[in-house]
Design an enzyme around this catalytic site. Sequence first.
Site, PDB file in Angstrom:
ATOM      1  CB  SER A 151      -0.969  -0.047   1.188  1.00 43.18           C
ATOM      2  OG  SER A 151      -1.988   0.917   1.075  1.00 43.18           O
ATOM      3  CG  ASP A 227      -7.383  -3.363  -1.924  1.00 46.16           C
ATOM      4  OD1 ASP A 227      -7.959  -2.441  -1.312  1.00 46.16           O
ATOM      5  OD2 ASP A 227      -6.156  -3.575  -1.861  1.00 46.16           O
ATOM      6  CG  HIS A 260      -5.498  -2.774   1.313  1.00 44.62           C
ATOM      7  ND1 HIS A 260      -4.904  -2.542   0.090  1.00 44.62           N
ATOM      8  CD2 HIS A 260      -4.919  -1.900   2.175  1.00 44.62           C
ATOM      9  CE1 HIS A 260      -4.013  -1.566   0.210  1.00 44.62           C
ATOM     10  NE2 HIS A 260      -3.996  -1.162   1.461  1.00 44.62           N
TER      11      HIS A 260
END
Length: 281
Positions: A151, A227, A260
């Site tokens: 991320s 996600d 995620h």
Amino acid sequence: MCFEILSRARAFGGTQLVCRHASRETGTAMRFAAFVPPQAEGGCKVPIVWFLSGLTCTEENFTVKAGAQRIAAELGLMLVAPDTSPRGQGVPDDPEGAYDFGLGAGFYVDATETPWARHYRMKSYVEAELPALVARELPADMDRQGITGHSMGGHGALTIALRAPERFRAVSAFAPIVSPMNCPWGEKALAGYLGPDRVSWRSYDACALIEDGARLPEILVDQGTADTFLTRELKPELLEEACRKAGIALTLRRQEGYDHSYFFIATFIEDHLRWHAARLG
């Protein structure tokens, strides 16, 4: 030794360390985690893979949740995971207490705006100060380095590697923020840390760096299709297009049904570490 060992644990024949040291760049105490594989015992130098974590994380998230030590021990890889921001007395945080700016959200930049510029120097910390410390104090072969992250940390891994391609033999990322200039997380962070001049943001945006001529031989990216940040914040298609135009060999794997979380990272960390090991020799 130039750092304090806060904890030491045996794992898969190697040693998991959590360390703290006084940082010149951030003006604070900084923590990092290092897994030293069994192949390094006796002082033998081993390849190193850096893992940069995402928003809200510390060095602990990857160390505890990813399950990376078993495969790193098999492959003889050192893993080093720094914290994501400076912390401590006098370090400013987002005035509204938001999770995506300030503490835990350093975005791997060197801030230029008040009050962030004093402590938020994560670019220089991760690119220069911490590697120098690791090279001096741990059995890391600094001629064999790889970098990955998740991320915000995937953004960090890509931009750091694109700015110094000669340093890294292998580069990968999990659900990276590929273009902070074109998503809410990135626009908030870059404007806050660097000010309104978007030209100054380009060296912290993987797609912009590629557009401006930066090159890597190849990149591995995994992205979950479930996600919740995919379309608003991550936008892997922008990296796909930038790499296509630049002739960079991008392996972008869209993983059906994955989100995620660290369950996603734990599922595919072995693939990434084997990717790195094959290139680090």
